[in-house]
Scaffold this motif. Structure first.
Motif, mmCIF file in Angstrom:
data_model
loop_
_atom_site.group_PDB
_atom_site.id
_atom_site.type_symbol
_atom_site.label_atom_id
_atom_site.label_comp_id
_atom_site.label_asym_id
_atom_site.label_seq_id
_atom_site.Cartn_x
_atom_site.Cartn_y
_atom_site.Cartn_z
ATOM 1 N N ILE A 69 25.699 29.237 -18.206
ATOM 2 C CA ILE A 69 25.032 29.893 -19.323
ATOM 3 C C ILE A 69 23.537 29.605 -19.283
ATOM 4 O O ILE A 69 22.700 30.508 -19.449
ATOM 5 N N LEU A 70 23.187 28.343 -19.043
ATOM 6 C CA LEU A 70 21.775 27.976 -18.992
ATOM 7 C C LEU A 70 21.064 28.674 -17.843
ATOM 8 O O LEU A 70 19.912 29.105 -17.979
ATOM 9 N N LEU A 71 21.738 28.790 -16.703
ATOM 10 C CA LEU A 71 21.144 29.509 -15.578
ATOM 11 C C LEU A 71 20.941 30.978 -15.914
ATOM 12 O O LEU A 71 20.007 31.617 -15.422
ATOM 13 N N GLY A 72 21.810 31.523 -16.758
ATOM 14 C CA GLY A 72 21.657 32.911 -17.182
ATOM 15 C C GLY A 72 20.414 33.134 -18.023
ATOM 16 O O GLY A 72 19.929 34.256 -18.151
ATOM 17 N N TRP A 73 19.896 32.066 -18.623
ATOM 18 C CA TRP A 73 18.652 32.162 -19.388
ATOM 19 C C TRP A 73 17.416 32.067 -18.490
ATOM 20 O O TRP A 73 16.305 32.280 -18.955
ATOM 21 N N ASN A 74 17.615 31.724 -17.226
ATOM 22 C CA ASN A 74 16.499 31.511 -16.307
ATOM 23 C C ASN A 74 16.151 32.820 -15.601
ATOM 24 O O ASN A 74 16.305 32.956 -14.391
ATOM 25 N N ARG A 75 15.694 33.802 -16.371
ATOM 26 C CA ARG A 75 15.374 35.108 -15.813
ATOM 27 C C ARG A 75 13.919 35.460 -16.068
ATOM 28 O O ARG A 75 13.284 34.940 -16.974
ATOM 29 N N TRP A 76 13.419 36.377 -15.222
ATOM 30 C CA TRP A 76 12.090 36.931 -15.371
ATOM 31 C C TRP A 76 11.033 35.827 -15.522
ATOM 32 O O TRP A 76 10.899 34.964 -14.668
ATOM 33 N N ASP A 77 10.294 35.812 -16.610
ATOM 34 C CA ASP A 77 9.204 34.837 -16.773
ATOM 35 C C ASP A 77 9.704 33.403 -16.776
ATOM 36 O O ASP A 77 9.010 32.495 -16.307
ATOM 37 N N ALA A 78 10.903 33.176 -17.298
ATOM 38 C CA ALA A 78 11.440 31.810 -17.332
ATOM 39 C C ALA A 78 11.530 31.242 -15.922
ATOM 40 O O ALA A 78 11.155 30.081 -15.684
ATOM 41 N N GLY A 79 12.003 32.036 -14.994
ATOM 42 C CA GLY A 79 12.093 31.587 -13.614
ATOM 43 C C GLY A 79 10.736 31.318 -12.997
ATOM 44 O O GLY A 79 10.567 30.372 -12.216
ATOM 45 N N HIS A 80 9.754 32.136 -13.342
ATOM 46 C CA HIS A 80 8.407 31.940 -12.797
ATOM 47 C C HIS A 80 7.808 30.618 -13.273
ATOM 48 O O HIS A 80 7.174 29.892 -12.493
ATOM 49 N N TYR A 81 7.983 30.305 -14.547
ATOM 50 C CA TYR A 81 7.435 29.051 -15.068
ATOM 51 C C TYR A 81 8.081 27.841 -14.383
ATOM 52 O O TYR A 81 7.399 26.856 -14.060
ATOM 53 N N VAL A 82 9.378 27.911 -14.163
ATOM 54 C CA VAL A 82 10.078 26.806 -13.498
ATOM 55 C C VAL A 82 9.588 26.663 -12.058
ATOM 56 O O VAL A 82 9.349 25.545 -11.573
ATOM 57 N N GLN A 83 9.414 27.789 -11.366
ATOM 58 C CA GLN A 83 8.922 27.738 -9.986
ATOM 59 C C GLN A 83 7.526 27.137 -9.917
ATOM 60 O O GLN A 83 7.227 26.342 -9.013
ATOM 61 N N ILE A 84 6.658 27.506 -10.843
ATOM 62 C CA ILE A 84 5.297 26.964 -10.856
ATOM 63 C C ILE A 84 5.335 25.460 -11.114
ATOM 64 O O ILE A 84 4.603 24.681 -10.487
ATOM 65 N N ALA A 85 6.183 25.042 -12.036
ATOM 66 C CA ALA A 85 6.302 23.616 -12.335
ATOM 67 C C ALA A 85 6.762 22.832 -11.112
ATOM 68 O O ALA A 85 6.328 21.703 -10.884
ATOM 69 N N GLU A 86 7.626 23.432 -10.303
ATOM 70 C CA GLU A 86 8.174 22.744 -9.137
ATOM 71 C C GLU A 86 7.259 22.808 -7.919
ATOM 72 O O GLU A 86 7.167 21.846 -7.156
ATOM 73 N N SER A 87 6.555 23.938 -7.745
ATOM 74 C CA SER A 87 5.828 24.152 -6.487
ATOM 75 C C SER A 87 4.354 24.479 -6.648
ATOM 76 O O SER A 87 3.653 24.631 -5.639
ATOM 77 N N GLY A 88 3.858 24.645 -7.865
ATOM 78 C CA GLY A 88 2.446 24.948 -8.053
ATOM 79 C C GLY A 88 2.150 26.437 -7.991
ATOM 80 O O GLY A 88 3.065 27.278 -7.954
ATOM 81 N N TYR A 89 0.859 26.757 -7.909
ATOM 82 C CA TYR A 89 0.413 28.148 -7.994
ATOM 83 C C TYR A 89 0.231 28.822 -6.636
ATOM 84 O O TYR A 89 -0.254 29.952 -6.569
#
Length: 403
Positions: A69-89
């Protein structure tokens, strides 16, 4: 239309607390926190239930767990923010369009929380949502009394796109900072208001717009007399600090101080005259059936903004109009809608406008005044939560019309 004074029977006068009276000072915040907890708890249970049931149309024997369920919330902008937090810009040219405060907080809290960056994002979003409800309750209570405050936070959480406050978007963080800045200014805490405004411009570009309602409230408090301007007016200069800091980072790390602006081209963002995007949204429905995703997306974005603008008009005229000293709230919301009706993204006019409407506190305040009657109150809540369930389920299955 002019701002008129509301009848004294509908707008209670707020008497400042006496110095040393800790009970008087603490009781309003205690009430706000308890009210926020009740709203957050009830709506969280509802969202989890809807998110779980959203799996049913997919068929199969797989039973979703909490992680799914939580992974289902990780869409669109949510996924981008997580990726930036993990790997930078440095992930791609479009990523600097996402402002740094939220991914920075995700990165800071990730080592302290189990489950990775996604869990960190959800915890921060929900903590910010809880804070938003509490601060909005205090602001509404200060302006219109406790009953309006109670309805205001329920209506915000029950808004059709209100679930964006609680998933991995920066919506709740930005609204928390903006409302806190407005409330601090209203109480005369200008350096705090400026600092919060500075943080808001580090979370989203349009945090810069806070300068206008803050300046209006400052001038009102000094009686609109420039001779009474105090040194604390310099606090307003703190509002752009977040954006300027990000610009310096972009220069050092990405080689371009305007990388966040250039990145908008990757997403097809364009601007037109105020109202132009609204007209384009309705034009885009031409040739499509009523239930076509293109039509639904356009009607969702444009329709939400039209309803919200109608409510904003009621802040200026009619039985629910705000007092003259509350003009800063109207200006704050009006600026948001002026921007929304000028923006097109990826060929979709007013994309995400239904989500950005959450930022217009005045809309929910006037709606809460309308909901004073039991029938109106129940109607607003039922319609809001029913539509939110539909939109959340739509979002969970990956439909881009709700994003």
């Amino acid at each position: 239309m002019t701002l008129m004074s509301a009848p004294p029977t509908t707008t209670p006068i707020v008497v400042p607390a006496q110095r040393g009276s800790t009970v008087t000072l603490h009781r309003p915040w205690r009430a706000a926190l308890l009210a926020a907890l009740a709203v957050w708890s009830a709506t969280t249970v509802a969202r989890l239930a809807v998110s779980a049931l959203a799996w049913l149309p997919r068929g199969g024997d797989e039973i979703p767990g909490l992680t799914s369920i939580l992974l289902g919330w990780n869409r669109w902008d949510a996924g981008h923010y997580v990726q930036i937090a993990e790997s930078g810009y440095h992930l791609g040219p479009g990523y600097p369009a996402f402002y740094p405060l939220y991914p920075l907080l995700i990165r800071l809290f990730d080592p302290l929380l189990p489950g990775g960056a996604l869990i960190s994002a959800l915890v921060i979003a929900n903590a910010a949502a809880f804070g938003t409800l509490a601060v909005l309750h205090r602001l509404a209570d200060h302006e219109f009394g406790p009953r309006v405050a109670q309805r205001t936070i329920w209506y915000l959480a029950a808004f059709p796109t209100g679930f964006f406050l609680f998933i991995g978007y920066n919506e709740s963080l930005f609204i928390l900072l903006s409302l806190s800045a407005l409330y601090a200014a209203r109480r005369g805490h200008w350096w705090l208001a400026g600092a919060l405004g500075g943080l808001s411009s580090g979370a989203r570009l349009f945090g810069l717009l806070l300068v206008v309602p803050l300046a209006i409230e400052y001038l009102r408090q000094i009686g609109w007399r420039p001779r009474r301007i105090r040194p604390d007016v310099a606090a307003l200069a703190l509002v752009p600090v977040g954006l300027l800091s990000y610009s310096v980072y972009c220069l050092v790390e990405l080689g371009d101080p305007l990388a966040f602006s250039v990145a908008q081209d990757q997403w097809g963002r364009e601007y037109t005259v105020p109202g132009g995007a609204l007209l384009t949204a309705f034009q885009q429905t031409g040739g499509h059936r009523l239930l076509d995703p293109v039509t639904i997306a356009a009607l969702l974005d444009a329709g939400t903004v039209l309803v919200a603008i109608g409510l904003l008009v009621l802040c200026l005229a009619g039985p629910y109009r705000f007092r003259r000293d509350q003009v800063y709230l109207v200006v704050h919301a009006a600026l948001a809608f002026a921007v929304l009706t000028t923006t097109e993204v990826g060929g979709r006019a007013m994309m995400s406008a239904s989500r950005f409407t959450l930022e217009a506190a005045a809309v929910f305040l006037v709606l809460a005044r309308i909901g004073a009657g039991r029938t109106a109150d129940r109607t607003i809540l039922v319609i809001g939560m029913a539509l939110q369930a539909v939109f959340l389920a739509t979002y969970m299955v990956g439909a881009f019309m709700v994003a």
